[in-house]
Enzyme design. Sequence first.
Site, PDB file in Angstrom:
ATOM      1  N   GLY A 149     -60.042 -33.369  44.628  1.00 29.34           N
ATOM      2  CA  GLY A 149     -60.272 -33.588  43.124  1.00 29.34           C
ATOM      3  C   GLY A 149     -61.251 -34.691  42.934  1.00 29.34           C
ATOM      4  O   GLY A 149     -61.320 -35.748  43.809  1.00 29.34           O
ATOM      5  N   VAL A 179     -74.475 -44.951  50.897  1.00 31.64           N
ATOM      6  CA  VAL A 179     -75.817 -44.407  51.337  1.00 31.64           C
ATOM      7  C   VAL A 179     -76.742 -45.881  51.484  1.00 31.64           C
ATOM      8  O   VAL A 179     -77.384 -45.813  52.662  1.00 31.64           O
ATOM      9  CB  VAL A 179     -76.668 -44.011  50.107  1.00 31.64           C
ATOM     10  N   ARG A 195     -62.750 -27.580  46.463  1.00 28.39           N
ATOM     11  CA  ARG A 195     -61.808 -27.394  47.612  1.00 28.39           C
ATOM     12  C   ARG A 195     -62.315 -26.146  48.447  1.00 28.39           C
ATOM     13  O   ARG A 195     -63.101 -25.152  47.762  1.00 28.39           O
ATOM     14  CB  ARG A 195     -60.345 -26.831  47.100  1.00 28.39           C
ATOM     15  N   ASP A 235     -55.701 -37.040  50.838  1.00 29.01           N
ATOM     16  CA  ASP A 235     -55.006 -37.069  51.859  1.00 29.01           C
ATOM     17  C   ASP A 235     -55.333 -35.554  52.674  1.00 29.01           C
ATOM     18  O   ASP A 235     -55.623 -35.459  53.901  1.00 29.01           O
ATOM     19  CB  ASP A 235     -53.573 -37.095  52.104  1.00 29.01           C
ATOM     20  N   THR A 276     -58.970 -40.944  44.935  1.00 31.06           N
ATOM     21  CA  THR A 276     -58.083 -39.991  44.116  1.00 31.06           C
ATOM     22  C   THR A 276     -57.297 -40.957  42.988  1.00 31.06           C
ATOM     23  O   THR A 276     -56.930 -42.176  42.859  1.00 31.06           O
ATOM     24  CB  THR A 276     -56.692 -39.648  45.013  1.00 31.06           C
ATOM     25  N   ASP A 319     -54.601 -40.562  41.769  1.00 27.91           N
ATOM     26  CA  ASP A 319     -52.962 -40.466  41.905  1.00 27.91           C
ATOM     27  C   ASP A 319     -52.442 -41.981  42.734  1.00 27.91           C
ATOM     28  O   ASP A 319     -51.247 -42.219  42.514  1.00 27.91           O
ATOM     29  CB  ASP A 319     -52.535 -39.328  42.679  1.00 27.91           C
ATOM     30  N   ASP A 329     -51.905 -42.234  45.612  1.00 29.62           N
ATOM     31  CA  ASP A 329     -50.675 -41.740  46.538  1.00 29.62           C
ATOM     32  C   ASP A 329     -50.879 -41.669  48.042  1.00 29.62           C
ATOM     33  O   ASP A 329     -50.448 -40.940  48.703  1.00 29.62           O
ATOM     34  CB  ASP A 329     -50.285 -40.378  45.932  1.00 29.62           C
ATOM     35  N   ARG A 357     -48.744 -35.012  39.781  1.00 27.55           N
ATOM     36  CA  ARG A 357     -47.904 -34.198  40.292  1.00 27.55           C
ATOM     37  C   ARG A 357     -46.829 -34.341  41.275  1.00 27.55           C
ATOM     38  O   ARG A 357     -45.720 -34.150  41.355  1.00 27.55           O
ATOM     39  CB  ARG A 357     -48.691 -32.867  40.812  1.00 27.55           C
ATOM     40  N   ALA A 380     -43.655 -48.526  26.905  1.00 28.15           N
ATOM     41  CA  ALA A 380     -42.704 -47.192  26.840  1.00 28.15           C
ATOM     42  C   ALA A 380     -41.171 -47.508  26.779  1.00 28.15           C
ATOM     43  O   ALA A 380     -40.664 -48.353  27.774  1.00 28.15           O
ATOM     44  CB  ALA A 380     -43.258 -46.266  27.744  1.00 28.15           C
ATOM     45  N   LYS A 427     -33.820 -48.244  15.807  1.00 24.76           N
ATOM     46  CA  LYS A 427     -34.967 -48.251  16.428  1.00 24.76           C
ATOM     47  C   LYS A 427     -35.498 -46.825  16.475  1.00 24.76           C
ATOM     48  O   LYS A 427     -35.026 -46.072  17.336  1.00 24.76           O
ATOM     49  CB  LYS A 427     -34.830 -48.539  17.837  1.00 24.76           C
TER      50      LYS A 427
END
Length: 350
Positions: free
Chosen positions: A38, A51, A99, A130, A153, A155, A157, A199, A214, A241
């Site tokens: 991704g 470079v 991919r 990964d 990435t 994420d 992760d 994900r 939040a 609330k």
Amino acid sequence: MCTFNTLLKAEHLTEFICRFNIMSNKKVTKIGILCSGGDSPGMNAAIRAAVRTGLHYGLEVFGIMRGYSGMLEDDIFKMESRSVANIIQRGGTVLKTARCMEFYEHEGRKKGYENLRKRGIDGLVIIGGDGSFRGAQTFSNEFDIPCVGLPGTIDKDIAGTDFTIGFDTAVNTAVEAIDKIRDTADSHDRLFVIEVMGRDAGYIALHSGIATGAENILIPERKTYIDDIIQSLQEKEKRKKLVNLIIVAEGDDFGGGDEVAKYIKQKMPQLEVRLCILGHIQRGGTPTCMDRLIASRMGYHAVECLVEGKHNVFVGIQNNRMNYTPLNEAVKKKQRINEEWLKIVKILAT
Ligand code: ADP
């Protein structure tokens, strides 16, 4: 003088090097750079750094288009310093990314190797996640081409680094969007369920959720107890609330934002519940200063690794120091969610 301690350290170092086969005397002269998996904002800054560092060390540098696909299809071109001018501020990747199913097969990887050999490319810089590192490790084992990875990435992760290229931009994009949604939630006394990317990893949800105040943050790393959330919403309703933001990572075990919003509507029909899925806006856009900095630093160190003979590792930053993790280790670990953050969310969202 050689003390027991230094001997011990040397012994461990040798064991480490042998176990992971990360040091080599092989001299690298021509390197290829590719992005795989991704895309993430900051990849261009990493390409630019790799470079220009390569050229600084007198290496020939090649760009490989569309990840491993371009390697197999011989879509490879020589890069000069000007090839990466005016890209540090751009999202996405000028080398494009993809991919590549063929790369899972030995025959496919062999095709890629032959295209590298034709040009004398004897080292690779891989910017990806990964999965891309797993591919690089397999490729290097088979064809003895040293590879160095950069964690690109959104994420975050990957274990072995506190930062990944793109995470900071993605989180800031999510925060900006959630702040805007909060204005509407506040004006109309509405409950918003906001789904963010992730994900398998909840870091975008956790960071953006804390930063926007939040009430609930649902992440793949933790089981979602939806009825506890309903109960706390009912208590908050009694206290008048009515503005609530619930941030859900797409991989949350209850089924993502859609399922969470449906369930709340069903259990609390009196509430005005809205669902907002942020989606791909989190992937693109101008990289933040932070992402440009870490991409530049990591890109520079990736080439240094190749030059110094530190091979088949990915470059990370931990506690503000460079950290090198064997590529095959990157696939095994996931970052652990800091329990303290979860406690803080609970306390602050009353
Ligand atoms: P990411 O790098 O973002 O985790 P993927 O897991 O989709 O993304 O991997 C990107 C690409 O890396 C794949 O399309 C494939 O070409 C290559 N790759 C991933 N895993 C392997 C593997 N086990 N063997 C060979 N190639 C792999």
